[in-house]
Design a protein around this motif. Structure first.
Motif, PDB file in Angstrom:
ATOM      1  N   ILE A  34     -10.070  -5.315  -0.488  1.00 20.45           N
ATOM      2  CA  ILE A  34     -10.772  -4.772  -1.644  1.00 20.45           C
ATOM      3  C   ILE A  34     -11.240  -5.899  -2.538  1.00 20.45           C
ATOM      4  CG2 ILE A  34      -8.667  -4.524  -3.026  1.00 20.45           C
ATOM      5  CD1 ILE A  34      -9.845  -1.851  -4.098  1.00 20.45           C
ATOM      6  N   PRO A  56      -1.702   1.348   5.534  1.00 21.04           N
ATOM      7  CA  PRO A  56      -2.949   0.578   5.622  1.00 21.04           C
ATOM      8  C   PRO A  56      -2.828  -0.844   5.101  1.00 21.04           C
ATOM      9  CG  PRO A  56      -3.064   2.209   3.858  1.00 21.04           C
ATOM     10  CD  PRO A  56      -1.823   2.503   4.626  1.00 21.04           C
ATOM     11  N   ASP A  57      -3.584  -1.717   5.726  1.00 19.13           N
ATOM     12  CA  ASP A  57      -3.776  -3.095   5.280  1.00 19.13           C
ATOM     13  C   ASP A  57      -5.147  -3.097   4.613  1.00 19.13           C
ATOM     14  OD1 ASP A  57      -3.042  -5.725   5.017  1.00 19.13           O
ATOM     15  OD2 ASP A  57      -2.898  -6.125   7.150  1.00 19.13           O
ATOM     16  N   TRP A  58      -5.191  -2.958   3.290  1.00 19.63           N
ATOM     17  CA  TRP A  58      -6.446  -2.761   2.591  1.00 19.63           C
ATOM     18  C   TRP A  58      -7.102  -4.088   2.207  1.00 19.63           C
ATOM     19  CZ3 TRP A  58      -3.588   1.218  -0.833  1.00 19.63           C
ATOM     20  CH2 TRP A  58      -3.814   2.520  -0.364  1.00 19.63           C
ATOM     21  N   ALA A  77     -11.893   0.739  -0.568  1.00 19.13           N
ATOM     22  CA  ALA A  77     -11.304  -0.354   0.207  1.00 19.13           C
ATOM     23  C   ALA A  77     -11.536  -0.153   1.695  1.00 19.13           C
ATOM     24  CB  ALA A  77      -9.809  -0.456  -0.081  1.00 19.13           C
ATOM     25  N   ASP A  78     -11.493  -1.235   2.437  1.00 24.26           N
ATOM     26  CA  ASP A  78     -11.533  -1.175   3.891  1.00 24.26           C
ATOM     27  C   ASP A  78     -10.110  -1.249   4.435  1.00 24.26           C
ATOM     28  OD1 ASP A  78     -14.300  -1.180   3.931  1.00 24.26           O
ATOM     29  OD2 ASP A  78     -14.436  -3.357   4.101  1.00 24.26           O
ATOM     30  N   THR A  79      -9.861  -0.537   5.510  1.00 24.72           N
ATOM     31  CA  THR A  79      -8.610  -0.715   6.249  1.00 24.72           C
ATOM     32  C   THR A  79      -8.861  -1.773   7.305  1.00 24.72           C
ATOM     33  OG1 THR A  79      -7.928   1.570   5.853  1.00 24.72           O
ATOM     34  CG2 THR A  79      -6.877   0.404   7.675  1.00 24.72           C
ATOM     35  N   CYS A  80      -8.136  -2.874   7.204  1.00 17.90           N
ATOM     36  CA  CYS A  80      -8.445  -4.067   8.003  1.00 17.90           C
ATOM     37  C   CYS A  80      -7.381  -4.350   9.056  1.00 17.90           C
ATOM     38  CB  CYS A  80      -8.547  -5.294   7.089  1.00 17.90           C
ATOM     39  SG  CYS A  80      -9.825  -5.195   5.825  1.00 17.90           S
ATOM     40  N   GLU A  88      -8.554   4.130  -1.359  1.00 22.26           N
ATOM     41  CA  GLU A  88      -9.110   4.412  -0.030  1.00 22.26           C
ATOM     42  C   GLU A  88     -10.623   4.609  -0.090  1.00 22.26           C
ATOM     43  OE1 GLU A  88      -8.529   4.324   3.812  1.00 22.26           O
ATOM     44  OE2 GLU A  88      -6.706   4.664   2.644  1.00 22.26           O
ATOM     45  N   SER A  91       0.830  -1.210   0.000  1.00 23.79           N
ATOM     46  CA  SER A  91       0.000   0.000   0.000  1.00 23.79           C
ATOM     47  C   SER A  91       0.863   1.259   0.000  1.00 23.79           C
ATOM     48  CB  SER A  91      -0.970   0.001   1.190  1.00 23.79           C
ATOM     49  OG  SER A  91      -0.298   0.102   2.433  1.00 23.79           O
TER      50      SER A  91
END
Length: 427
Positions: free
Chosen positions: A96, A92-94, A63-66, A60, A47
């Motif tokens: 998607i 971020p750890d996305w 996608a979710d930030t996980c 962003e 990322s």
């Protein structure tokens, strides 16, 4: 430098995003982008690279930030390993959906000047020292460039030619595992109609439900109105194809009887599934042609099992390192650049590949098949910022986690250049 890219999958499109400003060309045998696919993770090491390409805002938005994966028991649904704190990583750890990311890459590449050619079958390539490397397309057309990226996936037709001098004595074909994935997607409105299934709407972080010879990976994306899951089963389904969109949902229900109520309810609601065999590439002797002007990129070089959620991220790191080498050392011969790229990338990718295969066996409950690793001293996960990354540490340790997720591929490239006296001032 003109770069020719074979394959418009995620790897080829990501490369087009990175190198598009020089008018590079992408060739794909399909007539359009494939809309198929399920959830993907983009790890922090990748990322940070995508953000440097100007893609952060677009990703962003969708996608979710996980958090990292939590692990639960497949039969009871109870926690086995808690999710780790979100503050462990700087980037971020996305999470998607694959078709969404594919469209972002495609649009960005086109806007930046890449030429993406569909219905263009690359039948062969030429890479001789006395002339520029070139692609031969069906119909007789030939196009030349300075560097060829072979990004046509795990079943690459061109890999054998890149490695023609070693293919006779080494395996260069993917190794098919005993595990098969079945992809299931169920709309949120249907989950809400069932009390058990509705519990999965709370599972917005990635979760693995681990069992005996079977497991499930899934989550409910915050920014999408569906639940997506992959049901992994250790069996030989007797099918030769790696993937098809018409899996057997009845078969899947039968082989996942007795699992926790929310997942069982999802299978009752699902009307279809797709399937694909899990496979990985062996550790190839090299990823470059003898001249160094043609390289195997991404899955064509190092496809890995999906259970570290690192496959795409390693491809993006590949591209980020190649870009850094090209921009930082423009006077170097392209063969020196690609050999350096291979020296930087191979050890990391092969270690991550081992980690992914290890995870598969752990999720299936095959503890006797999980290779032992040296014990690393226990550490407080909340204080990982003070932990030194260690690629050789136990796969379950904070030190390995930090190396796997917080790796700065660009910084490591500069260190390599400095150590080998090939560096020029940083950009």
């Amino acid at each position: 430098m003109k770069i020719l890219i074979v394959g418009a999958g995620l790897g080829g499109l990501a490369a087009a995003c990175c190198f598009a400003r020089d008018g590079h060309h992408v060739f794909d045998k399909r007539d359009k982008l494939s809309p198929k696919g399920s959830g993907l993770m983009i790890r922090p090491g990748a990322s940070r690279i995508l953000q440097s390409w100007g893609l952060g805002d677009a990703i962003e938005q969708v996608a979710d930030t996980c958090l990292p994966f939590s692990i639960r028991d497949l039969k009871t649904g109870r926690d086995k390993i808690r999710a780790l704190p979100a503050s462990l990583t700087r980037y971020p750890d996305w999470g998607i959906h694959r078709p969404i990311l594919q469209d972002i890459f495609y649009q960005h590449a086109i806007q930046a000047g890449a030429e993406i050619n569909f219905s263009s079958i690359v039948e062969d390539f030429s890479d001789e020292l006395d002339r520029r490397p070139s692609l031969q397309l069906r119909g007789g057309k030939t196009t030349s460039g300075d560097l060829i990226l072979i990004a046509d996936g795990i079943r690459s037709r061109l890999r054998a030619k890149v490695l023609f001098d070693i293919s006779a004595g080494s395996s260069i074909d993917p190794k098919i595992s005993d595990s098969v994935f079945y992809g299931v997607t169920v709309p949120q409105r249907e989950l809400e109609s069932d009390n058990d299934a509705a519990l999965l709407l709370q599972q917005v972080e990635p979760c693995v439900w681990a069992g005996n010879e079977r497991f499930v990976v899934g989550r409910k994306p915050r920014k999408s109105e569906f639940w997506s899951g992959l049901f992994g089963l250790n069996h030989d389904d007797g099918q030769a194809s790696m993937w098809n969109e018409d899996g057997d949902i009845v078969f899947l229900r039968q082989h996942f009887e007795g699992i926790c109520p929310p997942l069982s309810a999802v299978l009752k609601l699902a009307t279809k599934c797709d399937r694909w065999k899990i496979a990985q590439m062996p550790n190839l002797p090299r990823w470059t042609s003898k001249t160094g002007r043609t390289i195997l990129l991404g899955d064509s070089a190092h496809a890995m099992e999906p259970n570290a959620a690192q496959g795409l991220s390693q491809i993006i790191e590949d591209i980020g390192v190649l870009q850094t080498l090209i921009l930082s050392s423009p006077l170097l011969d392209i063969a020196i650049i690609t050999r350096s790229w291979e020296n930087i990338r191979k050890p990391r990718v092969e270690r991550i590949k081992s980690y992914a295969a290890w995870n598969t066996q752990m999720f299936l409950g095959n503890k006797d098949r999980v290779a032992p690793h040296p014990k690393y001293p226990d550490a407080d996960w909340d204080s990982i910022k003070d932990i030194k990354p260690n690629s050789t540490a136990n796969f379950t340790s904070p030190a390995f986690f930090k190396w796997a997720h917080e790796y700065d591929a660009v910084e490591q490239t500069y260190k390599y250049l400095e150590q080998t006296n090939k560096a020029i001032p940083r950009l």
